[in-house]
Enzyme design. Structure first.
Site, PDB file in Angstrom:
ATOM      1  CE  LYS A  24     -29.945 -72.125 -10.634  1.00  0.00           C
ATOM      2  NZ  LYS A  24     -30.911 -71.763  -9.586  1.00  0.00           N
ATOM      3  CD  GLN A  74     -32.806 -73.747  -7.259  1.00  0.00           C
ATOM      4  OE1 GLN A  74     -31.738 -73.191  -7.541  1.00  0.00           O
ATOM      5  NE2 GLN A  74     -33.839 -73.714  -8.068  1.00  0.00           N
ATOM      6  CG  ASP A  97     -30.963 -65.983  -6.998  1.00  0.00           C
ATOM      7  OD1 ASP A  97     -30.973 -66.259  -8.207  1.00  0.00           O
ATOM      8  OD2 ASP A  97     -31.003 -66.836  -6.093  1.00  0.00           O
TER       9      ASP A  97
HETATM   10  N1  GUN Z   1     -35.894 -71.346  -8.250  1.00  0.00           N
HETATM   11  C1  GUN Z   1     -36.370 -71.156  -9.506  1.00  0.00           C
HETATM   12  N2  GUN Z   1     -35.710 -70.141 -10.101  1.00  0.00           N
HETATM   13  C2  GUN Z   1     -34.805 -69.689  -9.209  1.00  0.00           C
HETATM   14  C3  GUN Z   1     -33.828 -68.660  -9.246  1.00  0.00           C
HETATM   15  O1  GUN Z   1     -33.660 -67.926 -10.223  1.00  0.00           O
HETATM   16  N3  GUN Z   1     -33.087 -68.513  -8.113  1.00  0.00           N
HETATM   17  C4  GUN Z   1     -33.263 -69.288  -7.015  1.00  0.00           C
HETATM   18  N4  GUN Z   1     -32.490 -69.048  -5.960  1.00  0.00           N
HETATM   19  N5  GUN Z   1     -34.169 -70.249  -6.950  1.00  0.00           N
HETATM   20  C5  GUN Z   1     -34.927 -70.448  -8.040  1.00  0.00           C
END
Ligand code: GUN
Length: 281
Positions: free
Chosen positions: A52, A96, A119
């Site tokens: 990311k 996350q 998100d």
């Molecule tokens: N963990 C696995 N997929 C995601 C996601 O799309 N967003 C976040 N914040 N954590 C994750």
């Protein structure tokens, strides 16, 4: 059969974003900013977060990476997220998941203002989606819609079946397809006749989390098959769809890896740019 190339579409989306982030910086004198918070040392989460951050750099987005130890307290995490919420250079905040078990995830996510919820996990953003109003939509399902759009697959009037009802994928996926005028069925572990439901689908989205769960006998000839699954089997990535057999029947199909997966970060970056633009308008 057409293979849907998520890697290519993801690269196209990111290239377009680069132009947008440069224009934003010229106009507002600062970069689009995305904060990423990782608590603990889960290896998979570390890889996701690294990707990311790298995605941000490549797209011209300023990243704010915050790493807290696995034993960080509830108030430490809440204070960090609240500080990011108050920071004008931060347009989007991503915590996350999963968080270490001792932390209250709901309370921490509640510290993210809806305007910075990249998100699309907040109740308000999900409500907006349910009402077909502008907001931020979760990255994976919006990545699926982007793939359909770029391959000129219009859900209007089609029968779409979503297998899986998670808050992150299945539910928002069903709402997006509904908003795109599909007739939508959501299947889950209590569905009476899963095979019969799936076999009716013009567009079948598999988001179950079980390797090769969708077999050829569950798929209609000529269906569009989208595989959201990422399962690790003997060190290999395997989707929720039995690709080898199902690809013989599908008109379009996403591979794993290289289908929906690469779209997720592209859509996260797109969401961050959209949050930044909304913040200044
Ligand atoms: N963990 C696995 N997929 C995601 C996601 O799309 N967003 C976040 N914040 N954590 C994750």
């Amino acid at each position: 059969m057409t293979l849907i190339d998520g890697k290519k579409v993801s690269a196209d989306v990111r290239a377009e974003l680069k132009t947008e982030t440069a224009a934003f910086e010229t106009q507002y004198g600062k970069k689009v900013g995305l904060a990423v918070v990782l608590v603990g040392e889960d290896p998979a989460s570390q890889v996701y977060v690294r990707n990311k951050i790298r995605g941000c750099e490549e797209a011209g987005i300023r990243s704010f990476a915050h790493y807290l130890p696995a034993n960080a307290s509830q108030s430490e995490v809440e204070e960090l997220v609240s500080a990011l919420a108050a920071d004008d250079n931060v347009h989007g905040i991503l915590v996350q998941l999963p968080l270490p078990k001792h932390l209250d995830e709901e309370k921490i996510l509640a510290c993210i203002p809806t305007a910075k919820d990249v998100d699309g996990f907040s109740a308000e953003n999900i409500g907006r989606l349910a009402m077909n109003e502008e907001g931020t939509v979760a990255c994976t399902p919006s990545g699926v819609m982007e793939l359909l759009k770029r391959y000129e697959i219009d859900p209007r009037g089609k029968k779409a079946v979503v297998v899986g009802r998670s808050n992150i994928v299945g539910r928002p996926m069903a709402l997006l397809l509904l908003n795109a005028d599909a007739t939508v069925t959501v299947c889950h572990s209590r569905t009476a006749d899963l095979k019969a439901e799936c076999a009716q689908a013009d567009i079948l989205v598999a988001a179950i989390g079980k390797p090769k769960f969708i077999t050829a006998d569950m798929v209609k000839d000529g269906a569009v098959v989208v595989d959201v699954g990422i399962n690790r089997v003997d060190g290999k990535l395997v989707g929720d769809v039995d690709f080898e057999e199902v690809s013989k029947k599908a008109s379009y199909i996403t591979p794993v890896p290289g289908g929906v997966g690469p779209m997720t970060i592209a859509m996260l970056l797109k969401n961050a740019v959209a949050c930044a633009k909304r913040a200044v308008r």
